[in-house]
Design a protein around this motif. Structure first.
Motif, PDB file in Angstrom:
ATOM      1  N   ASP A 239       0.679  -1.106   0.112  1.00 34.83           N
ATOM      2  CA  ASP A 239       0.163   0.018   0.066  1.00 34.83           C
ATOM      3  C   ASP A 239       0.794   1.076   0.096  1.00 34.83           C
ATOM      4  OD1 ASP A 239      -2.375   1.479   0.218  1.00 34.83           O
ATOM      5  OD2 ASP A 239      -2.070   1.835   2.452  1.00 34.83           O
TER       6      ASP A 239
ATOM      7  N   ASP B 104      -7.843   3.374   0.100  1.00 33.18           N
ATOM      8  CA  ASP B 104      -7.465   2.151  -0.418  1.00 33.18           C
ATOM      9  C   ASP B 104      -7.611   2.690  -2.078  1.00 33.18           C
ATOM     10  OD1 ASP B 104     -10.138   2.667  -1.142  1.00 33.18           O
ATOM     11  OD2 ASP B 104     -10.700   0.774  -0.625  1.00 33.18           O
TER      12      ASP B 104
ATOM     13  N   GLY C 182      -7.731  -6.005   0.797  1.00 30.55           N
ATOM     14  CA  GLY C 182      -6.977  -5.306   1.757  1.00 30.55           C
ATOM     15  C   GLY C 182      -7.601  -3.788   1.659  1.00 30.55           C
ATOM     16  N   PRO C 183      -6.637  -2.686   2.082  1.00 24.19           N
ATOM     17  CA  PRO C 183      -5.129  -2.924   2.563  1.00 24.19           C
ATOM     18  C   PRO C 183      -5.282  -3.691   3.746  1.00 24.19           C
ATOM     19  CG  PRO C 183      -5.786  -0.720   3.025  1.00 24.19           C
ATOM     20  CD  PRO C 183      -7.196  -1.423   2.299  1.00 24.19           C
ATOM     21  N   ASN C 184      -3.955  -4.594   4.225  1.00 23.83           N
ATOM     22  CA  ASN C 184      -4.111  -5.486   5.052  1.00 23.83           C
ATOM     23  C   ASN C 184      -2.863  -4.911   5.977  1.00 23.83           C
ATOM     24  OD1 ASN C 184      -6.152  -7.221   4.184  1.00 23.83           O
ATOM     25  ND2 ASN C 184      -4.576  -7.935   2.564  1.00 23.83           N
TER      26      ASN C 184
ATOM     27  N   TYR D 277      -1.893  -5.120  -0.107  1.00 24.27           N
ATOM     28  CA  TYR D 277      -3.054  -5.942  -0.632  1.00 24.27           C
ATOM     29  C   TYR D 277      -2.479  -7.125  -1.144  1.00 24.27           C
ATOM     30  CZ  TYR D 277      -4.617  -1.167  -1.179  1.00 24.27           C
ATOM     31  OH  TYR D 277      -5.080   0.303  -0.986  1.00 24.27           O
TER      32      TYR D 277
END
Length: 184
Positions: free
Chosen positions: A113, A121, A134-136, A147
């Motif tokens: 990201d 996002d 995501g985003p994670n 992501y």
């Protein structure tokens, strides 16, 4: 090998026309899917994936939160971090084949990201007409916010080809990362 590739391409054609591959350019999605099948077909032999730079994790990863399904054993090639090239997945997923070896079941792309903000996002990538999840948060110390897109192309996933975990993949007892013990 030729038979494996022929089966892979036939599978890609059948898979690519499935409703899971949608979006504004279904023809491109199908062509990209065929590329992924072709490029990863040699990795069905575990040693070929390792020779190609995919480093194996010693542990099998399963869904600790939902409890259904697993990824298998991830093998990462960090040279392909941030790739959205269908020929360059960041990770390969293998499962135990029941004979002491590993069988390729899926792949994953990871893209960092840009702003490292979990609340935005606007840089979400997509492939095969499917947006990345995501985003994670990072899964381990030092991994950035990212992501991810999983693709189960070598083992059918009853939850869909782009689901994170596959309930048809299991981890054998004693193969998962030990849980940290709670502090007393």
């Amino acid at each position: 090998m030729a038979r494996t590739l022929a089966l892979a391409l036939a599978g890609a054609t059948a898979f690519a026309v499935a409703p899971a591959v949608a979006g504004p350019e279904p023809g491109r999605a199908a062509a990209d899917m065929a590329v992924t099948y072709r490029v990863t077909a040699p990795y069905q032999q575990h040693a070929n994936g390792v020779r190609a730079g995919y480093k194996p994790d010693q542990y099998c990863v399963f869904d600790r939160v939902g409890g259904t399904g697993a990824l298998g054993y991830p093998h990462f090639n960090h040279a392909y971090d941030n790739s959205t090239d269908p020929a360059k997945p960041t990770a390969l997923f293998y499962e135990d084949d029941g004979k002491g070896g590993k069988r390729l079941v899926g792949v994953e792309w990871l893209v960092q990201d840009r702003d490292q903000n979990l609340k935005t996002d606007d840089d979400r990538p997509s492939m095969f007409g499917v947006p990345f999840k995501g985003p994670n948060r990072g899964n381990f110390p030092g991994q950035p916010v990212h992501y991810a897109l999983h693709l189960w192309l070598w083992k059918k996933n009853p939850k869909g080809p782009f689901s994170t975990y596959n309930p048809a993949v299991t981890c054998l007892p004693g193969t998962t990362r030990p849980q940290p013990r709670p502090a007393s």
